[in-house]
Design an enzyme around this catalytic site. Structure first.
Site, PDB file in Angstrom:
ATOM      1  N   SER A 164       0.805  -1.224   0.000  1.00 41.92           N
ATOM      2  CA  SER A 164       0.000   0.000   0.000  1.00 41.92           C
ATOM      3  C   SER A 164       0.838   1.274   0.000  1.00 41.92           C
ATOM      4  O   SER A 164       0.344   2.335  -0.379  1.00 41.92           O
ATOM      5  CB  SER A 164      -0.930   0.011   1.219  1.00 41.92           C
ATOM      6  OG  SER A 164      -0.184  -0.144   2.412  1.00 41.92           O
TER       7      SER A 164
ATOM      8  N   ASP B 179      -3.103   7.909   8.376  1.00 42.56           N
ATOM      9  CA  ASP B 179      -4.187   7.115   8.964  1.00 42.56           C
ATOM     10  C   ASP B 179      -3.704   6.141  10.028  1.00 42.56           C
ATOM     11  O   ASP B 179      -4.409   5.215  10.394  1.00 42.56           O
ATOM     12  CB  ASP B 179      -4.919   6.340   7.866  1.00 42.56           C
ATOM     13  CG  ASP B 179      -4.011   5.344   7.155  1.00 42.56           C
ATOM     14  OD1 ASP B 179      -2.778   5.454   7.302  1.00 42.56           O
ATOM     15  OD2 ASP B 179      -4.530   4.450   6.461  1.00 42.56           O
TER      16      ASP B 179
ATOM     17  N   HIS C  61      -0.161   4.640   7.139  1.00 39.87           N
ATOM     18  CA  HIS C  61       0.475   5.198   5.943  1.00 39.87           C
ATOM     19  C   HIS C  61       0.833   6.667   6.164  1.00 39.87           C
ATOM     20  O   HIS C  61       0.306   7.315   7.068  1.00 39.87           O
ATOM     21  CB  HIS C  61      -0.455   5.050   4.740  1.00 39.87           C
ATOM     22  CG  HIS C  61      -0.975   3.661   4.561  1.00 39.87           C
ATOM     23  ND1 HIS C  61      -2.214   3.277   5.027  1.00 39.87           N
ATOM     24  CD2 HIS C  61      -0.411   2.572   3.997  1.00 39.87           C
ATOM     25  CE1 HIS C  61      -2.399   1.992   4.746  1.00 39.87           C
ATOM     26  NE2 HIS C  61      -1.319   1.551   4.132  1.00 39.87           N
TER      27      HIS C  61
END
Length: 382
Positions: free
Chosen positions: A41, A348, A351
């Site tokens: 991610s 968050d 990340h």
């Protein structure tokens, strides 16, 4: 007669200067024609959400002004690298509509691991697109490019040239999920046992890509996850387990062990792939600094998430991720984004914000994080 000759000499010199300048501009185009990225991610530009469409706001709020398949409020490190090389953002390999692969492809997907996800080492919630799968996708992509150049001229509008693979940058930003996915269950010592296997797989992948023509490889190391709000709230600890900045000491020491081994392994790999460039990028260095001294970078919050729920000190709830809602005591609660993500390192809890990614990217481009020295910003025209 002399004045006519002088004018001819001047015009000749001017012509030579113009030709030289034009030649310089042509030769100073980017040394790399494409980027092929492998990751999770941290560098996924939409692969996961192309496979499992569901993303909603506030993702993408800073740059894209809407969800853009990225686990951030804006651009990722890979986006900044592409921009610096004069390329468009990388299209996800899994995105069937709107992709343009003339300048490479992004095989990264959220929650991806280096090791195969069906091993007993990992808990649920891991992507099926491990590094081995991403490598197979890369090989298939190359085969299809070769075939298409022989049979389908229309498809060439979105594909690179056949010779692009030796003129491309191959980036790796993966390994975080291998480290964190079972940290709470088996502890730091348990995780450390399989980290050499993770690193060996990365080195093996580099050698396989070298075998099909790849020559330039950038490998980003592991971030100081002991400073992540998600780890600080999910890993049982006491105050004595934290350093003076509020980060988990044992977790970050295990990260340092991983990074030292990765650096050593890549040094060995460098001797095994002749006429190739294998660069170790110490992004951990600047990210750790961002977490510890955010004010030095014009930011305010290190280990507190911008988008989350729970307030001080981490603004992170393991059961209520950014953008989601749930009922608590008969009231609906939503994990909302802050209004000033540029002041936060963590987006968050898992990340980075665009602001943090931008600062890391700047350090990558100027070569200050590279081993051996490698200044990416000098390879393309400004």
């Amino acid at each position: 007669m002399g004045s006519v000759l002088d004018r001819r000499i001047v015009f000749s010199l001017l012509f030579l200067i113009i030709v030289t300048l034009l030649s310089y501009n042509a030769d100073s185009k980017c040394d790399f024609k494409a980027i092929f990225n492998f990751g999770d991610s941290n560098s996924d530009t939409g692969g996961f959400w192309a496979a499992f469409p569901a993303q909603s706001g506030p993702w993408g709020m800073t740059y894209f002004k809407k969800p853009a398949g990225r686990a951030s409020d804006g651009r990722l490190i890979i986006d900044f690298l592409a921009e610096s090389l004069g390329m468009p953002f990388l299209s996800p390999y899994l995105q069937s509509i709107g992709s343009d692969f003339r300048h490479g492809a992004n095989f990264a997907t959220l929650a991806s691991t280096v090791l195969l996800p069906n091993t007993s080492l990992f808990v649920s919630g891991i992507s099926p697109f491990s590094l081995a799968i991403q490598l197979n996708q890369m090989k298939h992509f190359k085969v299809k490019v070769d075939e298409t150049h022989s049979s389908d001229q229309q498809a060439l509008k979105i594909l690179p040239s056949r010779d692009v693979f030796g003129k491309s940058l191959y980036t790796f930003y993966i390994g975080q999920n291998d480290f964190t996915s079972n940290l709470a269950a088996i502890g730091v010592d348990g995780v450390k046992q399989y980290l050499p296997q993770v690193i060996s797989q990365i080195a093996g992948t580099i050698k396989e890509i070298y075998g099909i023509g790849g020559r330039t490889f950038l490998v980003l190391n592991l971030a100081p996850v002991g400073c992540y709000p998600s780890i600080l709230t999910g890993y049982i600890h006491t105050a004595s387990d934290l350093d003076k900045f509020g980060c988990l000491i044992s977790v970050n020491k295990a990260v340092e062990y991983y990074n030292a081994l990765l650096k050593k392994t890549l040094s060995k790999t460098r001797t095994e792939v002749k006429n190739a460039t294998v660069i170790y990028l110490d992004t951990h260095k600047i990210l750790f600094d961002l977490f510890q001294y955010p004010n030095s970078y014009g930011m305010k919050h290190g280990i507190k998430a911008c988008c989350g729920h729970g307030g001080h000190p981490y603004n992170f709830d393991q059961k209520l991720f950014c953008g989601t809602s749930k009922v608590i005591r008969n009231s609906t609660v939503t994990a909302k984004a802050c209004h000033d993500p540029h002041n936060y390192v963590s987006w968050d809890g898992i990340h980075m914000t665009e602001a943090a990614n931008h600062r890391i990217s700047t350090a990558i481009l100027d070569g200050s994080l590279s081993d051996p020295p490698f200044t990416l910003s000098n390879l393309c025209a400004s």
